[in-house]
Structure formats: structure tokens, C-alpha cells
Motif scaffolding. Structure first.
Motif, PDB file in Angstrom:
ATOM      1  N   GLN A   6       0.817  -1.211   0.000  1.00 26.03           N
ATOM      2  CA  GLN A   6       0.000   0.000   0.000  1.00 26.03           C
ATOM      3  C   GLN A   6       0.853   1.265   0.000  1.00 26.03           C
ATOM      4  O   GLN A   6       0.548   2.227  -0.708  1.00 26.03           O
ATOM      5  CB  GLN A   6      -0.931  -0.018   1.222  1.00 26.03           C
ATOM      6  N   SER A   7       1.910   1.298   0.812  1.00 26.14           N
ATOM      7  CA  SER A   7       2.706   2.533   0.967  1.00 26.14           C
ATOM      8  C   SER A   7       4.194   2.286   0.772  1.00 26.14           C
ATOM      9  O   SER A   7       5.011   3.049   1.263  1.00 26.14           O
ATOM     10  CB  SER A   7       2.464   3.131   2.370  1.00 26.14           C
ATOM     11  N   GLY A   8       4.532   1.223   0.045  1.00 21.37           N
ATOM     12  CA  GLY A   8       5.936   0.837  -0.070  1.00 21.37           C
ATOM     13  C   GLY A   8       6.830   1.884  -0.685  1.00 21.37           C
ATOM     14  O   GLY A   8       7.917   2.172  -0.171  1.00 21.37           O
ATOM     15  N   SER A   9       6.399   2.496  -1.792  1.00 20.72           N
ATOM     16  CA  SER A   9       7.269   3.466  -2.470  1.00 20.72           C
ATOM     17  C   SER A   9       7.512   4.690  -1.602  1.00 20.72           C
ATOM     18  O   SER A   9       8.637   5.206  -1.539  1.00 20.72           O
ATOM     19  CB  SER A   9       6.648   3.881  -3.808  1.00 20.72           C
ATOM     20  N   GLU A  10       6.453   5.167  -0.916  1.00 19.74           N
ATOM     21  CA  GLU A  10       6.613   6.326  -0.036  1.00 19.74           C
ATOM     22  C   GLU A  10       7.520   5.987   1.142  1.00 19.74           C
ATOM     23  O   GLU A  10       8.358   6.791   1.560  1.00 19.74           O
ATOM     24  CB  GLU A  10       5.260   6.820   0.473  1.00 19.74           C
ATOM     25  N   MET A  11       7.359   4.778   1.683  1.00 18.17           N
ATOM     26  CA  MET A  11       8.174   4.378   2.824  1.00 18.17           C
ATOM     27  C   MET A  11       9.646   4.258   2.428  1.00 18.17           C
ATOM     28  O   MET A  11      10.539   4.631   3.198  1.00 18.17           O
ATOM     29  CB  MET A  11       7.671   3.056   3.406  1.00 18.17           C
ATOM     30  N   LEU A  12       9.916   3.758   1.226  1.00 15.75           N
ATOM     31  CA  LEU A  12      11.299   3.636   0.766  1.00 15.75           C
ATOM     32  C   LEU A  12      11.965   5.004   0.657  1.00 15.75           C
ATOM     33  O   LEU A  12      13.152   5.157   0.939  1.00 15.75           O
ATOM     34  CB  LEU A  12      11.342   2.923  -0.585  1.00 15.75           C
ATOM     35  N   ARG A  13      11.183   6.003   0.279  1.00 13.75           N
ATOM     36  CA  ARG A  13      11.729   7.355   0.130  1.00 13.75           C
ATOM     37  C   ARG A  13      11.760   8.099   1.467  1.00 13.75           C
ATOM     38  O   ARG A  13      12.620   8.949   1.679  1.00 13.75           O
ATOM     39  CB  ARG A  13      10.899   8.145  -0.881  1.00 13.75           C
ATOM     40  N   GLY A  14      10.813   7.806   2.361  1.00 16.43           N
ATOM     41  CA  GLY A  14      10.690   8.571   3.597  1.00 16.43           C
ATOM     42  C   GLY A  14      11.368   7.956   4.806  1.00 16.43           C
ATOM     43  O   GLY A  14      11.607   8.650   5.797  1.00 16.43           O
ATOM     44  N   LEU A  15      11.667   6.637   4.755  1.00 20.72           N
ATOM     45  CA  LEU A  15      12.316   5.970   5.875  1.00 20.72           C
ATOM     46  C   LEU A  15      13.732   5.570   5.482  1.00 20.72           C
ATOM     47  O   LEU A  15      13.976   5.170   4.347  1.00 20.72           O
ATOM     48  CB  LEU A  15      11.529   4.708   6.278  1.00 20.72           C
ATOM     49  N   GLU A  16      14.638   5.675   6.436  1.00 19.48           N
ATOM     50  CA  GLU A  16      16.014   5.288   6.173  1.00 19.48           C
ATOM     51  C   GLU A  16      16.226   3.830   6.574  1.00 19.48           C
ATOM     52  O   GLU A  16      15.722   3.373   7.612  1.00 19.48           O
ATOM     53  CB  GLU A  16      16.970   6.211   6.931  1.00 19.48           C
ATOM     54  N   LEU A  17      16.973   3.097   5.755  1.00 21.27           N
ATOM     55  CA  LEU A  17      17.119   1.658   5.944  1.00 21.27           C
ATOM     56  C   LEU A  17      17.762   1.308   7.276  1.00 21.27           C
ATOM     57  O   LEU A  17      17.347   0.354   7.941  1.00 21.27           O
ATOM     58  CB  LEU A  17      17.952   1.072   4.796  1.00 21.27           C
ATOM     59  N   GLY A  18      18.752   2.077   7.705  1.00 23.02           N
ATOM     60  CA  GLY A  18      19.461   1.773   8.953  1.00 23.02           C
ATOM     61  C   GLY A  18      18.542   1.707  10.160  1.00 23.02           C
ATOM     62  O   GLY A  18      18.503   0.682  10.861  1.00 23.02           O
TER      63      GLY A  18
END
Length: 324
Positions: A265-277
């Protein structure tokens, strides 16, 4: 009064500050949220309720637009245009926090896989036709998951818009506390041995669906999925230990589905808005703390029952009313 032009001019520096500060979820937030998720996911005290309150205390519940690494404000597509015709809106810090609360459930999932690998291996062998009891347990878990799979898809948006707030969470915490005190008294009045009752693969389809429908009540944040499924296990005759184990295994399916749905549902936004670390760190912290909480809970339920969790929830509501 100010004209629209002066209003816009006054607001633009604020928007520039938002973009330059790049609000985000950092490692300190990840540590706190990972601990809260891991400790509360399988305890009957509501992990979602605690995470909502933790987000509030960490300041992550604010409608601050998130920006990507280039300083551009991230936008999400709206289901319907607004009154002024807008089809998108900023992806806020509060959106990221809600999504993060779902993602770090992967840590709780990993904890159950580690602790109950033998049960899971039996299920896998059952699916492959080499373990009849494992196959029956797999069917039982799928039956118990079915109500949440249907109602979760239908009610997800409504729940997020109506029930993800301090008031609804505190109501659910209090009512759940009273329910657990009542169920604990009823369970102890039966005078059954701690290991009495059927094994998990011996549950009837009706019993599995009963647990499944009770799990749906926990879609109300603050109720606790663990609480409703353990109570459901009690009602269909499971011992405290087996009720907890069925709750953990059912949670493995439910949490995996919820996390996967949120990523789609929100994967693309989360990839851009959350940092992987911070995401990976939060999952790691949740895994360790969830494994410790599960081991402790099984031993505690066998000896003492649910009452302490009921009193904890009621006390927590009192503290939150004073704090908030």
C-alpha cells in the motif's frame, strides 16, 4: 489583515525549514519503538496502543511533510480528489510512524520463527504430506486467520481514520483490562490442570473460527490481538500455555499479512521517507525483545494467569489521562 500573497510569503520560510530539517525516524526512535513493539506484541497489553502513545511522546505523530534525499517533499496519491481538486498530499511524519509500526512487526515475526521452529517444521512437513498433525494445525491456523483477512481488508482505511487516536486507544485499554480480569477469574474457577485441554491440531473448525473472530476485535487499536486470541483459546478449552502458543502462531500469519499489505500500500513512499538503517535496527531490537517476552509470558501464564495484565491496562489508562 494579510492578503493571500503575504500569507504565502509568511508560510514559505516555514516550508523551507521543514524541507531543510528533514524530519525522520532516527536510531533513538528505532530503539524505543523496537523495544515497545517487541515487549508488547505478544503480551496482552496492545502493541499498537503502546506504539501510538510512544509516537506521541517521541513527537512522531506530527503532520510534518517528509522529504527525500534531494529535499523534495514526498507526496502520496489520494483515493479521491479533495474539494479543491487536489489528487495528492504530502507524506507526513505521522504516516511514516504508522507505517514503521507495521514494518518492525517483522522482528516479532522472526522471534516466533526462532522459538517455534519445531512447530513450524511440523506444519511444513504436514503441507508436504508427511505429518498429519502438522497439516491439521496448518488448517486450523488458516481457519482462524480467515476472519481477519476478510474484515481487515474491508475496514483498514476506516480503522486508521477513526480509531488511531488517544481517546479510542484508552477506551480499548480500559475495557480490555476489565475483560481480562473477568476471564482470569472464570479460568481459575474451573480448577483445571495447567496442561489440560486439547492440543492445537485437535481444535475443531468452530473453535478456530471463534478465535479468529475474536482476533478481529483487536483491529481496534488498544484492544490487543494477543489478548483476544488468548482469551479465545481459553473459551474453546485450551490450556494457558497452548492458548498462548496458538496466539503466537496465528500472529505469525496475521502480522506477516499486515506487514505485507502495508508495504504494498505505501511501499514506495516508505522507501523514500524511511532510512534503511533505523528500520533494520528497529527490527533487530524488536526480535530480541519479543523472544524474551514470549518465553516469559508462557511461563507466567501457567503459574499466575492474566490478572496482572488487566490491572496494568487499567493503571496505564489512569497514567495516560494524567499525562495527556
Amino acid at each position: 489583515g494579510q492578503t493571500p500573497e503575504t500569507d504565502a510569503a509568511a508560510q514559505s520560510p516555514a516550508l523551507e525549514n521543514v524541507a531543510s530539517e528533514r524530519p525522520r525516524i532516527g536510531y533513538t526512535d528505532a530503539l524505543v519503538l523496537g523495544l515497545v513493539e517487541g515487549i508488547t506484541e505478544y503480551l496482552p497489553v496492545s502493541s499498537t496502543g503502546h506504539l501510538i502513545l510512544a509516537n506521541r511522546m517521541l513527537g512522531l505523530d506530527q503532520d510534518l511533510p517528509l522529504t527525500d534525499s534531494f529535499g523534495n517533499i514526498i507526496e502520496i496519491q489520494l483515493d479521491e480528489p479533495t474539494a479543491d481538486g487536489a489528487t495528492t498530499r504530502p507524506f507526513f511524519l505521522s504516516d511514516a510512524a504508522n507505517a514503521y509500526a507495521i514494518i518492525i512487526q517483522a522482528g516479532a515475526i522472526a522471534a516466533v520463527v526462532i522459538l517455534y521452529w519445531q512447530r513450524l517444521l511440523g506444519i511444513l512437513m504436514g503441507v508436504l504430506g508427511k505429518n498429519p498433525n502438522g497439516l491439521r494445525l496448518a488448517i486450523n491456523l488458516l481457519l482462524a486467520f480467515l476472519p481477519a483477512a476478510v474484515l481487515g481488508l474491508l475496514l483498514d482505511d476506516w480503522i486508521e481514520s477513526k480509531l488511531f487516536g488517544n481517546g479510542p486507544v484508552m477506551i480499548a485499554l480500559f475495557v480490555g483490562g476489565v475483560l481480562m480480569l473477568a476471564v482470569d477469574r472464570w479460568q481459575k474457577s474451573r480448577g483445571r490442570a495447567p496442561d489440560a485441554g486439547p492440543d492445537l491440531h485437535e481444535l475443531s473448525p468452530r473453535a478456530c473460527l471463534t478465535i479468529g473472530f475474536l482476533q478481529c476485535i483487536a483491529m481496534w487499536p488498544g484492544t490487543s490481538r494477543s489478548m483476544m486470541t488468548i482469551v479465545g483459546g481459553y473459551l474453546v478449552g485450551l490450556s494457558p500455555q497452548r492458548a498462548a502458543e496458538f496466539s503466537f502462531l496465528l500472529g505469525l500469519i496475521t502480522l506477516s499479512a499486515a506487514s505485507g499489505y502495508k508495504c504494498v500500500q505505501s511501499g514506495s513512499e516508505m522507501l523514500r521517507g524511511l532510512e534503511l538503517g533505523p528500520v533494520l535496527f528497529g527490527i533487530f531490537v524488536a526480535t530480541i525483545s519479543a523472544a524474551l517476552a514470549v518465553k516469559w509470558l508462557v511461563n507466567y501464564l501457567n503459574k499466575h494467569g492474566l490478572a496482572i495484565f488487566g490491572w496494568y491496562r487499567i493503571l496505564l489508562v489512569g497514567l495516560l489521562l494524567a499525562f495527556l
